[in-house]
Motif scaffolding. Structure first.
Motif, mmCIF file in Angstrom:
data_model
loop_
_atom_site.group_PDB
_atom_site.id
_atom_site.type_symbol
_atom_site.label_atom_id
_atom_site.label_comp_id
_atom_site.label_asym_id
_atom_site.label_seq_id
_atom_site.Cartn_x
_atom_site.Cartn_y
_atom_site.Cartn_z
ATOM 1 N N ILE A 170 6.614 29.180 49.460
ATOM 2 C CA ILE A 170 7.002 29.544 50.812
ATOM 3 C C ILE A 170 5.743 29.433 51.662
ATOM 4 N N ILE A 171 5.734 28.493 52.597
ATOM 5 C CA ILE A 171 4.611 28.324 53.517
ATOM 6 C C ILE A 171 5.061 28.871 54.868
ATOM 7 N N ASP A 172 4.437 29.950 55.304
ATOM 8 C CA ASP A 172 4.875 30.659 56.505
ATOM 9 C C ASP A 172 4.033 30.224 57.702
ATOM 10 N N ILE A 195 13.024 27.153 57.450
ATOM 11 C CA ILE A 195 13.617 28.480 57.460
ATOM 12 C C ILE A 195 13.254 29.174 58.773
ATOM 13 N N GLY A 196 14.222 29.745 59.447
ATOM 14 C CA GLY A 196 13.941 30.491 60.672
ATOM 15 C C GLY A 196 14.674 29.907 61.853
ATOM 16 N N THR A 197 13.946 29.160 62.700
ATOM 17 C CA THR A 197 14.542 28.471 63.847
ATOM 18 C C THR A 197 13.913 27.087 63.949
ATOM 19 N N ALA A 239 9.730 25.867 50.909
ATOM 20 C CA ALA A 239 10.444 26.408 52.061
ATOM 21 C C ALA A 239 9.417 26.722 53.135
ATOM 22 N N PHE A 240 9.508 26.054 54.276
ATOM 23 C CA PHE A 240 8.594 26.281 55.391
ATOM 24 C C PHE A 240 9.247 27.228 56.397
#
Length: 509
Positions: free
Chosen positions: A274-276, A380-382, A351-352
């Motif tokens: 997971i790269i945030d 992931i997110g917007t 998952a970015f």
């Protein structure tokens, strides 16, 4: 043309409506060599005195020779009609802005302040990133830098800013400021980004405690990876997931933090990540390339990205490949050292996490890795901001003036780029997720992290809407620079004329 890392260093100066980046070539003082020769407008304007007219003449020469979209410059603009270089730049690139491909990306800034940011990550402020709720006119802290005075005062993610004053006797409610003057009134109340500027702040922490305290702005160094939550191994059942929260692709020395993170992942044998990038507006392209090198797996020598200039500068076009050794930034010399062998993880799934402020170098990493992960990549997110173009820096030293002009675009190994509408329609999997600011970043219970774990585990999710800042398309450049849509009812709090750090790290105060 294919060249090694030591020959190409790029900085992505953001400036998107308030977010940013895309890639930019810095002058040699910015922490590494740039393409040779360093871009210089022809003819070079004389600078016997630092007048607005000379700044505008310099900016005009830059655009005429280097702007990526020469057919989208307004040649009817008369330099003599302007007394402010930024207003002139905005007028000349208005046709590109109308097509939504230069949303405040071309701008004027300070050489000294930007170099401090690039070389050391130095900035002055409380050390917090602020956002506001457009539905309820409330201002919240999205994240806090641990070495800033705000964090020391008890301000952290999820804190609500309630009132601001220069003393406890003249506090103004944030709700009143928003009602009377909108977000800019809050920006003004917080004061200039100078060391020693002090404000009395009343705030409510995430646990409901209300505190009133005097907090001074100070110089602090931006830490791109938090020591609290930046690198984690999340145990998801029997599987280890590597979590990396990367705040900004600044400063140059962040390459060692990237190395430390991926060496830990490699030692743990992690293959799912997971790269945030949820608040990451970009920064140095070189750091994006270094991150790609640590995720190269079996792809050493394959294309990471390509850089494309305007036709008259096509000799600068180049290909960047995944490499098994990289030069690291030396803070003592301000230059890159000799190339060193580096480890690599072998990503099976990534998952970015992204939001409307995710831009430039962040998008470059996502777009480049997409070519190698097939269906095993997700957003992931917007939707992201949408900035596949980059700026070069052109300096008028006597005026401490740097013109950041859009000069090139980047594409991936499949020649995919031009994602001006964001990456949501180009990444094969997307999962809509909220940004739960009352839950710590990196916590598996936080909605975006939870949805990322769902994707990695093969569980279903709701796709992301492809909407991106539709309400500010065609707005003035100043309005666009002051608007960073986080993809829900929140936006970054951003001045109309951001300083260099706020261009690169939107919401920073």
């Amino acid at each position: 043309m294919k060249i090694g890392r030591t020959a190409l260093t790029a900085t992505l100066a953001l400036a998107l409506a308030a977010c940013g980046g895309g890639g930019s070539n810095p002058p040699p003082t910015s922490g590494g060599p740039s393409p040779t020769p360093t871009p210089t407008p022809t003819p070079t304007p004389t600078t016997a005195a630092c007048t607005a007219a000379e700044e505008i003449d310099f900016a005009n020469a830059v655009l005429n020779e280097w702007y990526l979209f020469p057919d989208l410059l307004d040649d009817t603009v008369n330099p003599a009609d302007f007394n402010d270089v930024q207003d002139f730049l905005d007028a000349r690139v208005a046709p590109a802005r109308a097509q939504d491909i230069d949303r405040g990306f071309t701008f004027a800034t300070s050489i000294e302040e930007e170099n401090e940011l690039i070389n050391s990550g130095s900035s002055a402020g409380f050390g917090v990133r602020l956002g506001y709720d457009t539905a309820n006119d409330r201002v919240f802290v999205l994240e806090a830098f641990e070495n800033g005075n705000g964090f020391a005062a008890g301000i952290d993610r999820g804190t609500e800013l309630l009132a601001i004053g220069t003393a406890s006797t003249n506090l103004q409610l944030v709700s009143s400021l928003m009602a009377s003057g909108g977000p800019q009134a809050v920006v003004d109340a917080l004061g200039p980004s100078d060391p020693g500027v002090t404000r009395v702040l009343r705030f409510r922490t995430a646990d409901g405690t209300v505190i009133e305290q005097s907090v001074a702005k100070s110089d602090f160094s931006l830490d791109p990876i938090s020591d609290r939550y930046g690198v984690q191994i999340i145990q998801d059942g029997a599987k280890k997931v590597g979590y990396l929260n990367f705040r900004t692709f600044f400063p140059s020395g962040a390459d060692r933090q990237i190395e430390d993170a991926f060496e830990r992942f490699a030692q743990e044998g992690v293959t799912e990540f997971i790269i945030d990038f949820r608040y990451n507006g970009g920064g140095l392209v070189r750091l994006a390339e270094v991150m790609g090198d640590f995720m190269r797996g079996p792809n050493t020598g394959s294309v990471f990205s390509r850089t494309v200039w305007r036709d008259s500068k096509s000799d600068r076009n180049r290909t960047d490949s995944f490499e098994s050794s990289v030069p690291f930034f030396n803070p003592q010399t301000g230059q890159l050292g000799a190339a060193e062998p580096i480890a690599s993880v072998n990503p099976v799934k990534i998952a970015f996490i992204a939001r409307g402020g995710t831009a430039s170098a962040s998008e470059l990493v996502i777009n480049s890795m997409k070519s190698y992960l097939g269906n095993n990549i997700a957003l992931i997110g917007t939707n992201t901001f949408g900035k596949p173009v980059g700026q070069s820096g052109f300096d008028l030293d006597s005026c401490d003036l740097r013109i950041r002009a859009v000069t090139f675009k980047t594409v991936n190994a499949d020649d995919e780029g031009d994602y001006f509408s964001g990456l949501a329609t180009t990444v094969p999997n997307t999962c809509a997720a909220a940004d739960d600011i009352f839950t710590p970043l990196g916590d598996p219970a936080e909605d975006s992290v939870a949805k990322a774990l769902d994707f990695l585990a093969g569980r279903s999710c709701t796709a992301i809407s492809a909407r991106r800042d539709s309400d500010i398309s065609g707005a003035s450049a100043e309005a666009q620079r002051a608007t960073v849509d986080l993809g829900d009812t929140r936006r970054m709090l951003q001045p109309r004329r951001p300083n260099p750090a706020q261009f690169e790290i939107p919401g920073l105060f």
